[in-house]
Design a protein around this motif. Sequence first.
Motif, PDB file in Angstrom:
ATOM      1  N   ARG A 210     -15.830  14.629   5.744  1.00  0.00           N
ATOM      2  CA  ARG A 210     -14.465  14.895   5.272  1.00  0.00           C
ATOM      3  C   ARG A 210     -13.483  14.961   6.443  1.00  0.00           C
ATOM      4  N   CYS A 211     -13.881  15.664   7.492  1.00  0.00           N
ATOM      5  CA  CYS A 211     -13.012  15.773   8.675  1.00  0.00           C
ATOM      6  C   CYS A 211     -12.742  14.401   9.285  1.00  0.00           C
ATOM      7  N   GLU A 212     -13.766  13.561   9.308  1.00  0.00           N
ATOM      8  CA  GLU A 212     -13.582  12.224   9.871  1.00  0.00           C
ATOM      9  C   GLU A 212     -12.616  11.399   9.021  1.00  0.00           C
ATOM     10  N   LEU A 213     -12.718  11.532   7.688  1.00  0.00           N
ATOM     11  CA  LEU A 213     -11.790  10.806   6.813  1.00  0.00           C
ATOM     12  C   LEU A 213     -10.356  11.308   6.995  1.00  0.00           C
ATOM     13  N   GLU A 214     -10.202  12.628   7.101  1.00  0.00           N
ATOM     14  CA  GLU A 214      -8.862  13.184   7.321  1.00  0.00           C
ATOM     15  C   GLU A 214      -8.269  12.654   8.623  1.00  0.00           C
ATOM     16  N   ARG A 215      -9.094  12.579   9.634  1.00  0.00           N
ATOM     17  CA  ARG A 215      -8.642  12.053  10.923  1.00  0.00           C
ATOM     18  C   ARG A 215      -8.246  10.584  10.805  1.00  0.00           C
ATOM     19  N   ASP A 216      -9.083   9.786  10.132  1.00  0.00           N
ATOM     20  CA  ASP A 216      -8.818   8.358  10.011  1.00  0.00           C
ATOM     21  C   ASP A 216      -7.573   8.072   9.167  1.00  0.00           C
ATOM     22  N   PHE A 217      -7.302   8.950   8.198  1.00  0.00           N
ATOM     23  CA  PHE A 217      -6.162   8.707   7.307  1.00  0.00           C
ATOM     24  C   PHE A 217      -4.821   8.804   8.047  1.00  0.00           C
ATOM     25  N   LEU A 218      -4.817   9.519   9.171  1.00  0.00           N
ATOM     26  CA  LEU A 218      -3.576   9.659   9.933  1.00  0.00           C
ATOM     27  C   LEU A 218      -2.998   8.299  10.316  1.00  0.00           C
ATOM     28  N   HIS A 219      -3.866   7.288  10.461  1.00  0.00           N
ATOM     29  CA  HIS A 219      -3.412   5.971  10.882  1.00  0.00           C
ATOM     30  C   HIS A 219      -3.574   4.914   9.793  1.00  0.00           C
ATOM     31  N   ALA A 220      -4.118   5.310   8.642  1.00  0.00           N
ATOM     32  CA  ALA A 220      -4.445   4.330   7.600  1.00  0.00           C
ATOM     33  C   ALA A 220      -3.211   3.634   7.050  1.00  0.00           C
ATOM     34  N   ILE A 221      -2.167   4.389   6.764  1.00  0.00           N
ATOM     35  CA  ILE A 221      -0.971   3.786   6.172  1.00  0.00           C
ATOM     36  C   ILE A 221      -0.240   2.919   7.193  1.00  0.00           C
ATOM     37  N   ALA A 222      -0.119   3.428   8.416  1.00  0.00           N
ATOM     38  CA  ALA A 222       0.566   2.656   9.457  1.00  0.00           C
ATOM     39  C   ALA A 222      -0.161   1.352   9.760  1.00  0.00           C
ATOM     40  N   ASN A 223      -1.488   1.355   9.612  1.00  0.00           N
ATOM     41  CA  ASN A 223      -2.282   0.155   9.899  1.00  0.00           C
ATOM     42  C   ASN A 223      -2.501  -0.717   8.667  1.00  0.00           C
ATOM     43  N   ASP A 224      -1.780  -0.426   7.578  1.00  0.00           N
ATOM     44  CA  ASP A 224      -1.889  -1.203   6.328  1.00  0.00           C
ATOM     45  C   ASP A 224      -3.308  -1.231   5.782  1.00  0.00           C
ATOM     46  N   GLU A 225      -4.017  -0.118   5.924  1.00  0.00           N
ATOM     47  CA  GLU A 225      -5.364  -0.031   5.363  1.00  0.00           C
ATOM     48  C   GLU A 225      -5.336   0.377   3.890  1.00  0.00           C
ATOM     49  N   ILE A 226      -4.224   0.969   3.442  1.00  0.00           N
ATOM     50  CA  ILE A 226      -4.066   1.317   2.027  1.00  0.00           C
ATOM     51  C   ILE A 226      -3.613   0.065   1.294  1.00  0.00           C
ATOM     52  N   ILE A 227      -4.449  -0.391   0.350  1.00  0.00           N
ATOM     53  CA  ILE A 227      -4.171  -1.633  -0.368  1.00  0.00           C
ATOM     54  C   ILE A 227      -4.208  -1.370  -1.872  1.00  0.00           C
ATOM     55  N   VAL A 228      -3.891  -2.407  -2.651  1.00  0.00           N
ATOM     56  CA  VAL A 228      -3.840  -2.280  -4.103  1.00  0.00           C
ATOM     57  C   VAL A 228      -4.698  -3.365  -4.740  1.00  0.00           C
ATOM     58  N   HIS A 229      -5.492  -2.971  -5.737  1.00  0.00           N
ATOM     59  CA  HIS A 229      -6.195  -3.913  -6.603  1.00  0.00           C
ATOM     60  C   HIS A 229      -5.589  -3.808  -8.006  1.00  0.00           C
ATOM     61  N   TYR A 230      -5.608  -4.894  -8.732  1.00  0.00           N
ATOM     62  CA  TYR A 230      -4.953  -4.949 -10.039  1.00  0.00           C
ATOM     63  C   TYR A 230      -5.996  -5.146 -11.139  1.00  0.00           C
ATOM     64  N   GLN A 231      -5.940  -4.284 -12.176  1.00  0.00           N
ATOM     65  CA  GLN A 231      -6.842  -4.403 -13.319  1.00  0.00           C
ATOM     66  C   GLN A 231      -6.055  -4.774 -14.573  1.00  0.00           C
ATOM     67  N   PRO A 232      -6.528  -5.774 -15.336  1.00  0.00           N
ATOM     68  CA  PRO A 232      -5.769  -6.209 -16.513  1.00  0.00           C
ATOM     69  C   PRO A 232      -5.866  -5.220 -17.672  1.00  0.00           C
ATOM     70  N   LYS A 233      -4.811  -5.219 -18.491  1.00  0.00           N
ATOM     71  CA  LYS A 233      -4.767  -4.450 -19.735  1.00  0.00           C
ATOM     72  C   LYS A 233      -4.638  -5.470 -20.868  1.00  0.00           C
ATOM     73  N   ILE A 234      -5.599  -5.460 -21.795  1.00  0.00           N
ATOM     74  CA  ILE A 234      -5.687  -6.489 -22.827  1.00  0.00           C
ATOM     75  C   ILE A 234      -5.092  -5.983 -24.142  1.00  0.00           C
ATOM     76  N   ASN A 235      -4.162  -6.753 -24.672  1.00  0.00           N
ATOM     77  CA  ASN A 235      -3.586  -6.452 -25.981  1.00  0.00           C
ATOM     78  C   ASN A 235      -4.519  -7.002 -27.057  1.00  0.00           C
ATOM     79  N   LEU A 236      -5.024  -6.134 -27.935  1.00  0.00           N
ATOM     80  CA  LEU A 236      -6.003  -6.566 -28.930  1.00  0.00           C
ATOM     81  C   LEU A 236      -5.394  -7.465 -30.012  1.00  0.00           C
ATOM     82  N   ALA A 237      -4.114  -7.308 -30.280  1.00  0.00           N
ATOM     83  CA  ALA A 237      -3.481  -8.132 -31.315  1.00  0.00           C
ATOM     84  C   ALA A 237      -3.360  -9.579 -30.877  1.00  0.00           C
ATOM     85  N   SER A 238      -3.008  -9.788 -29.595  1.00  0.00           N
ATOM     86  CA  SER A 238      -2.802 -11.157 -29.106  1.00  0.00           C
ATOM     87  C   SER A 238      -3.971 -11.676 -28.285  1.00  0.00           C
ATOM     88  N   ASN A 239      -4.950 -10.810 -28.013  1.00  0.00           N
ATOM     89  CA  ASN A 239      -6.082 -11.184 -27.156  1.00  0.00           C
ATOM     90  C   ASN A 239      -5.625 -11.741 -25.815  1.00  0.00           C
TER      91      ASN A 239
END
Length: 583
Positions: free
Chosen positions: A322-351
């Motif tokens: 945990r301590c190591e993760l807290e330490r690493d997070f200090l630079h995670a955002i500045a180094n663009d390590e925080i990213i986004v993945h996208y998950q689809p949401k399916i409408n059952l009426a229109s498939n």
Amino acid sequence: MEVDTELITGRILGRGLNSLRVRFTLMIGTFCSIVAALVFYLLEAGSDFTHTLTTLGYIKLVASIAAASGFTYYMTGRLTRPIQNLKASTEAIASGDYSAVVTVDCNCEVGGLAESFRKMVARLNDNVSKINTLAYEDGVTGLPNRAVLSEIIDRNPDLKGHVLFIDLDRFKQVNDLYGHQVGDTLLQMAATRMMVDGLEITLDGMNRCLTPESVNLESAGCQLLFRFAGDEFVVLVTGSAGDKDVTDIAQQIIRSLAEPFVIGERQVQIGASVGIAVLGDEAVDAADTLKYADMAMYEAKSRGRGTYAFFDDQMRDRATDRCELERDFLHAIANDEIIVHYQPKINLASNSVEGYEALVRWAHPTRGLLYPGSFLDVVGTGDGLERIGRKVMSIVATDIPKLRASGISCRVAVNVCPTQFADDEFADRLTDYVKSLGVAPSNFELEVTEAVAMLDVEKARKHLLALKSAGFKLSIDDFGMGFSNLAQLSKLPYDSLKIDRSLISDIVTNHDSRIIVSAIVSMAHGLGHTVVAEGVETATQLEILRLLGCDTLQGYYLGIPVPFIDLIAEASRPTEPVAAVGF
């Protein structure tokens, strides 16, 4: 060699020729001797005198001088004795004995000086008392503070017993939503409950286990409650209590905080997570035991909060991680390590895909891709969650124009950070920020968890009205996991209700879960909202949710979260219909 000038000065002052008593005696003796010599001279030298001093006369003269000097010595002793007593009292106080009594009682000037000195000592003692109170008493709860705990640990390295580290669950959300005044009142009420209902003690009872000046334990078997920091408290149980006894104490403390607190017109619901460590292990000292109890508390939180955990060696390894993760997070955002993945949401009426949810990931340089469950709790202290929330919103706002350019016009759902939602200006700030990036609010769906919305319904209503007016689509997330207060939710403006995955996971095997989901769908449709079910992982779950009337589904069975590049590639392929299956 270094000379102790203060000691030398203390020996010289008021002694020998520096003594007033000696000086007055020498002065009177000298004066009388001069007078006698003058008389003798006049008697011997004067022509008109016929009488001369005899031997007996000389003896009487010397005796008179001695008597005058002795009487002067005695009387000056009476005069200087009060001064000496005052000096002794002063030296006692200077050495740290603030309770020393000034014994001078005289109607003379020295008595007046002594009375002034008594007033000065009383004022000094009052100031010392105030300083000790500020140094050792928590200003909000009145409990002994961290300094007292540290002093006890430092002065009693061989102390036996248990340490219970207590953290108030959800306190930070309450403090952010209602302000520090309500937060301080809540801390006072929580401290009282822990003492009275949890430990069955009082402040006076605790003080009997502590000496007023040296904060040393007087006896074994004490239960002491300290405010450690923020919403953290520590219970020190000394003596030979067993694990079962300490477990009972932990459970009593948790139960004491389970009932809602009434502050003004508000009902505030919190709780407690407790970590327990044993004092007196030969391998560790008391200070390390406190750290281990803190680690155990985090373990209790990870188990779902409102519970307790004993420290073990595996926790030490997890704490290091945990301590190591807290330490690493200090630079995670500045180094663009925080990213986004996208998950689809399916409408059952229109498939078809009706939107995507942006899910945060941490592309750790050495650990690989980390999912939220492995780091959000770790980096959630301070402003960590808010920084992640801003980063995700920035990434999505940058990706939306690219999605539009690729022919994808679906909304993207973004989770709202609880600390952001607590800001009174959140709605206006977010709207201005999105528009400054050249993206329309209508391209976003904002997901607010039920628990966050229920903390302050009026503030939630204000924010949601402003966001809806700006063009955002709104969704209540994790419904069924929190309070599920339908009457309160009916007052909020939102577009869809998102059923928590915990209700979906056993919908195939649990009849009650199907009944609950069916009721939620009917209620939401009756209020004019659509229903989204997340965590769909099997075809059977899908078909049940279809029959129960859910509008939109989301889960690994329908599509896994993917990076932006893969999303563009998948969107270029036609969507296959979601087939019905039997069960």
